[in-house]
Enzyme design. Structure first.
Site, PDB file in Angstrom:
ATOM      1  N   LYS A 146       0.859  -1.184   0.000  1.00 50.94           N
ATOM      2  CA  LYS A 146       0.000   0.000   0.000  1.00 50.94           C
ATOM      3  C   LYS A 146       0.898   1.237   0.000  1.00 50.94           C
ATOM      4  O   LYS A 146       1.922   1.267   0.697  1.00 50.94           O
ATOM      5  CB  LYS A 146      -0.881  -0.025   1.254  1.00 50.94           C
ATOM      6  CG  LYS A 146      -1.941   1.074   1.295  1.00 50.94           C
ATOM      7  CD  LYS A 146      -2.870   0.905   2.505  1.00 50.94           C
ATOM      8  CE  LYS A 146      -3.973   1.937   2.550  1.00 50.94           C
ATOM      9  NZ  LYS A 146      -4.889   1.736   3.690  1.00 50.94           N
ATOM     10  N   SER A 163      -9.860   1.802   2.669  1.00 47.89           N
ATOM     11  CA  SER A 163      -8.933   2.563   1.866  1.00 47.89           C
ATOM     12  C   SER A 163      -7.890   1.727   1.142  1.00 47.89           C
ATOM     13  O   SER A 163      -7.273   2.199   0.196  1.00 47.89           O
ATOM     14  CB  SER A 163      -8.212   3.587   2.742  1.00 47.89           C
ATOM     15  OG  SER A 163      -7.363   2.928   3.685  1.00 47.89           O
ATOM     16  N   SER A 191     -10.189  -0.614   6.782  1.00 46.02           N
ATOM     17  CA  SER A 191      -9.536  -0.422   5.484  1.00 46.02           C
ATOM     18  C   SER A 191      -8.821  -1.629   4.910  1.00 46.02           C
ATOM     19  O   SER A 191      -8.400  -1.610   3.759  1.00 46.02           O
ATOM     20  CB  SER A 191      -8.555   0.753   5.553  1.00 46.02           C
ATOM     21  OG  SER A 191      -9.266   1.966   5.603  1.00 46.02           O
TER      22      SER A 191
END
Lengths: 481, 486, 95
Positions: free
Chosen positions: B76, B151, B175
């Site tokens: 990420k 997210s 997330s």
């Protein structure tokens, strides 16, 4: 109107740790810009603080020294505001749960009275970096070497009523932190800084007037002058029927005036909240007690010991214990010389005179305590007299060597051989028959006055090296025939 | 090759059936082929990946390989990676190249993984749909008109589409779990403090936690083994020993007590999602578990509590983005104030600015007690609900989200509706317990995730429970059919 | 709970976010709706409940006072918008 001044102080003392409060960068002064920084000190994305053990120990030591409650659970909080030298946009400090709670200390005023000043709290926090205002094409340069350096912020109660009291308080704090060895207290380098809260109120009124805060005053002298100046400014406003605006001000020593720091004004909602990157600091009673039992001697304790152990006067003991460096120096001189009174006289007299003339701190003295002690040994064992010792000291100050080297090199050793002195005195008497005649014809009072003449002649003949203690009885004997 | 497990790929690498370089090339080719549609990557580090793969092949040849050596993975884009652009999907960090490596990515590198690139996400991890990225929305590989969740939407989409073997994500309010659910993959949010936050760009420090996103519980266990454990650089890192997360994956579930909180099955839960979850629970009963109805009475309060605490911490955490030392600075600032305001105003997206303002307000003088402190008190009530529940049950199960993936743009006009979607995930972060999302069926052709929550530091147990389910079902083996395109 | 436009302007200033007029109105609405959402907290009795700021309620670990970092200035300055003589440059700071 007769005004009473009310003063409270916030003192920031930089702690003498090796590394920073929250990072493993070196804590240092005068390094090249931004060379003592880490990810943490620069507020890099993703960087996290880890708390320095030694800073905690130092804060607890201070707490004990001012008879304060120790915060068994203390919490770091974030104080949020934007400033270019504050890299994270918040300062990590302590708010609701400081490491040191309520305490007090006693200060001695010039008239000898003792006054107790309350300590509200003392908390740990990180310092900011520095903004350099030299002109970089109209821009400001930011150096973050100082960022995350550990500070102890010491907050007093508004207990002081004059500039002199405020200065005495600051000097006592300075003395305590340097005694504890937790800060070098160097004000010129900004390692100890003072924020002064001042307000006036009509004498007899109990509620406080509106106060102003003078930020970052960094010498004892400026503290005193800034307070006088601000008292005058506030009194003028109040006498004219005006109101004091609560604000932050800056003291300008060149103009000897304070001025408003408008830039600080809109940043007053600091949005404190517990720092989620740090956890509560929990202390055990054992840890706290252990620090208490290992606390070094503090200034007042030291002064008392000087009086009892060395039989010094209260005044001398006070002067010699004012700073740890001075006290340590004195004790070393006394130990080497074996005569504390003589040591006290020399440290407070000759040494202080030279230091003052050259504006040097005792730690910068070119004559070490041991060297001075060795000089005093030579007075004690009659190798030289006090007057000669002063000239030897001057030579030592100028780097000409140790006391013994200088005495040898300049041939200053006192003559104590009685035979040699007797023949020297006989020589003086033979050279001055008229005076000898006159002496012998005089009464005792007159003789006492005349003996000085012969003494002077003997010393002259010996080039100052004859020991007066040896000369006097022999001179008396020979004069009387 | 792309639907192989970590264990079987590792075996193929060790047996020289394939080299890490070949495997990496395969994945890079797939990324080129499909990511134009999905937009799951912000940065593709082709050269670095191939160099790492070569090094991995050498290690494999020397027989000094870990279970992850040579496997192409993605991170990420909020983990700082030394020398590799790290944007947090924000214009603010469009040019930020970290001078250091985060603990998570550092440990993965030490395990010999190959970094294919940095995945897309909601800007600063603020969002549940991955529509709030400066680099554009990510699309759900199961249906390009739908969101992948957020997210960590880029990581979820990339794993689901076979554009990496596994990926890292972070979970502040769901997330990892919610995008895992929306994309039909397995995701684990570990106990707060289990994985170091050092080098993770913070959203809300007391809630943020990194974890694995992969094709199965077993794969997650391998990744967790690499990244979990105490880190002296993070004061909130837990000094609790890690377990062997793969050792007990096959332990039988007989005697396991599953709590079903009634609050997770009330109004607002889509019927098809509810059926899928109920079917999954039945599967566990077949495996020997018993089910118990429980209550987590303060669940509803997790939304207001979270939407005060997270923005408050964020408002302070994001103050460091000021245009002074890194990141975006506005053109020709008039003065210092102008530099601050325009740099931040021009480079933060609207959602980020909104959360910063909510947090600024909640912490401001006069409101702190009513908002921030109140939220922290409620947080304790929520934690106590879980503590009490785990006195009676071993794990808690429920849906991850009330619905399957929704349409792109469907909720952009109603941000509050989007916040309400987080109802089943937020309380886990507030309490700090671990939880997983495990594929448990489909509703209207879109994946449904089963959430399994456990007590503090019970990651090994959660992985065991999830793994046994995956041995008995094949939901996690389903793959979307991908659309090529630039 | 609804915010006035003036409140939004003040908050944006505290948070150092530039805001034009239409932004302010937009945020006035969206912030107000978030505040409405969190308003339900006020109906809960939390008397005697201690705030929880760290889920594990762990205590702070202490770091030895040792210098562990060396000078990496050039790497740290590399991301900065403007530097000179080893310093970060910003528009003039006026005290």
């Amino acid at each position: 109107m007769n005004w009473e001044v009310v003063i409270g102080l916030e003192i920031h003392a930089q702690l003498s740790t090796q590394s920073k409060l929250f990072s493993g960068a070196a804590r240092s002064f005068g390094a090249e810009p931004n060379t003592n920084t880490t990810l943490v000190d620069l507020g890099m994305p993703g960087a996290l603080p880890v708390f320095n053990k030694e800073a905690l120990r130092m804060a607890v030591m201070f707490g004990h020294a001012v008879n304060a409650e120790i915060g068994m659970t203390s919490v770091f909080a974030r104080k949020n505001y934007f400033y270019p030298d504050l890299p994270k946009g918040y300062q990590t400090s302590q708010m609701d749960h400081p490491i040191v709670g309520k305490g007090h200390l006693d200060i001695t005023l010039e008239d000898g009275t003792v006054k107790r000043v309350g300590i509200t709290r003392a908390h740990l926090e990180e310092d900011a970096g520095k903004s350099l205002h030299e002109d970089f094409h109209g821009m400001t340069g930011i150096d973050l070497n100082r960022s995350s350096t550990p500070l102890l912020e010491i907050v007093s109660e508004p207990d002081m009523r004059s500039a002199k009291e405020a200065v005495a308080y600051v000097k006592m704090i300075h003395s305590i932190i340097t005694y504890l060895g937790i800060s070098d207290g160097n004000m010129a380098e900004g390692n100890m800084r003072c924020d002064i809260n001042i307000s006036l109120r009509p004498k007899g009124q109990t509620e406080y007037g509106t106060r102003t805060e003078i930020k970052n005053v960094n010498s004892f002298r400026f503290i005193e002058r800034a307070i006088y100046t601000e008292i005058e400014r506030q009194a003028d406003i109040l006498e004219d029927g005006g109101k004091i605006v609560q604000e932050t001000r800056l003291y300008d020593p060149d103009k000897d005036e304070t001025r408003s720091m408008r830039s600080k004004e809109d940043a007053n909602d600091y949005r404190y909240f517990p720092c989620p990157d740090l956890l509560p600091i929990e202390l055990t009673q054992e840890y706290v007690d252990q620090i208490a039992s290992n606390l070094p001697e503090l200034p007042t304790q030291k002064a008392e010991r000087f009086m009892s152990e060395y039989k010094l006067s209260e005044y001398d003991a006070g002067v010699l214990s004012a700073s740890r460096a001075m006290a340590d120096y004195f004790e070393e001189v006394a130990k080497v010389a074996g005569n504390a009174k003589l040591a006290a006289n020399w440290v407070m007299g000759e040494l202080s005179k030279y230091l003052n003339t050259e504006g040097k701190d005792i730690t910068e003295s070119p004559v070490s305590a041991t060297a001075l002690g060795e000089l005093l040994v030579r007075i004690e064992d009659n190798t030289i007299n006090g007057k000669t010792a002063k000239s030897v000291f001057q030579a030592m100050w100028e780097g000409e060597g140790s006391a013994d080297q200088i005495i040898d090199a300049k041939g200053l050793k006192q003559v104590t051989d009685t035979g040699a002195i007797e023949s020297m005195i006989q020589g003086v008497l033979d050279a001055n028959p008229d005076q000898v005649e006159q002496f012998r014809a005089s009464d005792e009072d007159k003789q006492k006055k005349m003996i000085g003449f012969f003494m002077g002649q003997v010393m002259k003949a010996s080039q100052g090296k004859a020991n007066p203690g040896v000369v006097t009885p022999i001179l008396n004997k020979l004069l009387k025939g | 090759m792309i639907d192989q497990s970590i264990a079987s790929l590792a075996k193929k690498l060790r047996d020289k059936e394939i080299s890490s370089v070949e495997l990496t090339q395969d994945y890079l080719a797939r990324i080129k082929q499909y990511d134009g549609q999905l937009n799951s990557y912000i940065t593709i580090t082709e050269e670095i990946a191939l160099a790492q793969a070569e090094a991995a092949d050498k290690q494999l040849a020397q027989g000094a390989a870990s279970p992850l050596t040579g496997l192409p993975i993605a991170h990420k884009d909020l983990f700082c990676t030394d020398g590799i652009l790290t944007t947090c999907a924000s214009k603010m960090l469009h040019n930020f190249v970290p001078p250091y490596e985060s603990t998570v990515t550092g440990r993965m590198l030490a395990s010999g993984t190959v970094t294919l690139g940095k995945t897309n996400m909601d800007e600063f991890a603020m969002g549940s749909s991955n529509e709030k990225s400066y680099y554009g929305a990510v699309k759900n590989p199961w249906n390009l008109d739908k969101v992948p969740g957020g997210s960590s939407g880029g990581s979820a989409a990339a794993v689901a589409a076979g554009l990496c073997v596994a990926a890292t994500g972070t979970d502040t309010g769901g997330s990892i779990r919610q995008p895992a659910s929306f994309c039909g993959i397995t995701g684990l949010k570990p106990t707060y403090g289990r994985v170091s936050r050092f080098g993770m760009i913070a959203y809300a420090s007391s809630l943020d936690q990194a974890g694995p996103m992969a094709r199965s519980a077993e794969d997650c266990a391998h990744i967790l083994q690499s990244i979990a454990g105490f880190d002296a650089n993070d004061s909130t890192s837990a000094e609790v020993d890690t377990e062997d997360y793969t050792a007990n994956l096959d332990a039988p579930l007989t005697g396991l007590t599953i709590g079903l909180p009634k609050e997770y099955f009330g109004d607002g839960l889509n019927n098809d999602v509810a059926s899928a979850i109920q079917e999954a629970v039945k599967e566990f009963e077949k495996l020997g578990a018993t089910v118990k109805d429980i209550s987590l009475p303060n669940l509803n309060l997790s939304i207001p509590s979270y939407y005060v605490i997270a923005p408050s911490e964020a408002s302070s955490n994001l103050s460091r983005f000021d245009g002074v030392r890194y990141g975006y600075r506005c053109e020709e600032p008039k003065d210092l104030m102008d530099m601050y305001k325009r740099s931040r105003g021009e480079a933060f997206g609207k959602e980020v600015q909104k959360r910063i303002m909510v947090g600024t307000y909640a912490l401001s003088e006069g409101y702190y007690d009513a908002y921030y402190l109140k939220a922290q008190r409620i947080r304790r009530l929520i934690k106590e609900d879980f503590v009490k529940a785990f006195e009676e049950v071993d794990v808690i199960m429920g849906p991850v989200a009330p619905t399957t993936a929704f349409g792109i743009g469907a909720k952009t006009d109603d941000p509050i509706a989007m916040y309400l979607e987080d109802i089943y995930t937020l309380s886990v972060n507030l309490a700090g317990i671990p939880a997983m999302s495990v594929p448990a069926g489909f509703a209207d052709g879109m994946p449904v995730g089963l959430q399994i929550m456990g007590n503090y530091f019970s990651e090994a147990k959660l992985l065991n429970v999830a793994h046994k389910f995956q041995q008995a079902t094949d939901w996690h083996t389903k793959n979307p059919s991908l659309v090529e395109g630039a | 709970m609804s915010l006035e436009k003036q409140d939004v302007i003040k908050i944006a200033h505290l948070a150092r976010l530039s805001l034009d007029d239409s932004d302010a109105e937009q945020y006035q609405q969206s912030l107000s709706s978030v505040l409405d959402l969190v308003e339900q907290m006020q109906s809960v009795d939390t008397d005697g409940v201690e705030p929880l700021s760290n889920p594990l309620e762990a205590k702070q670990r202490l770091r030895e006072d040792i210098v562990t970092e060396e000078n990496r200035r050039e790497a740290f300055l590399a991301n900065a918008p403007q530097t000179e003589a080893g310093l970060f440059l910003v528009p003039k700071v006026i005290d």
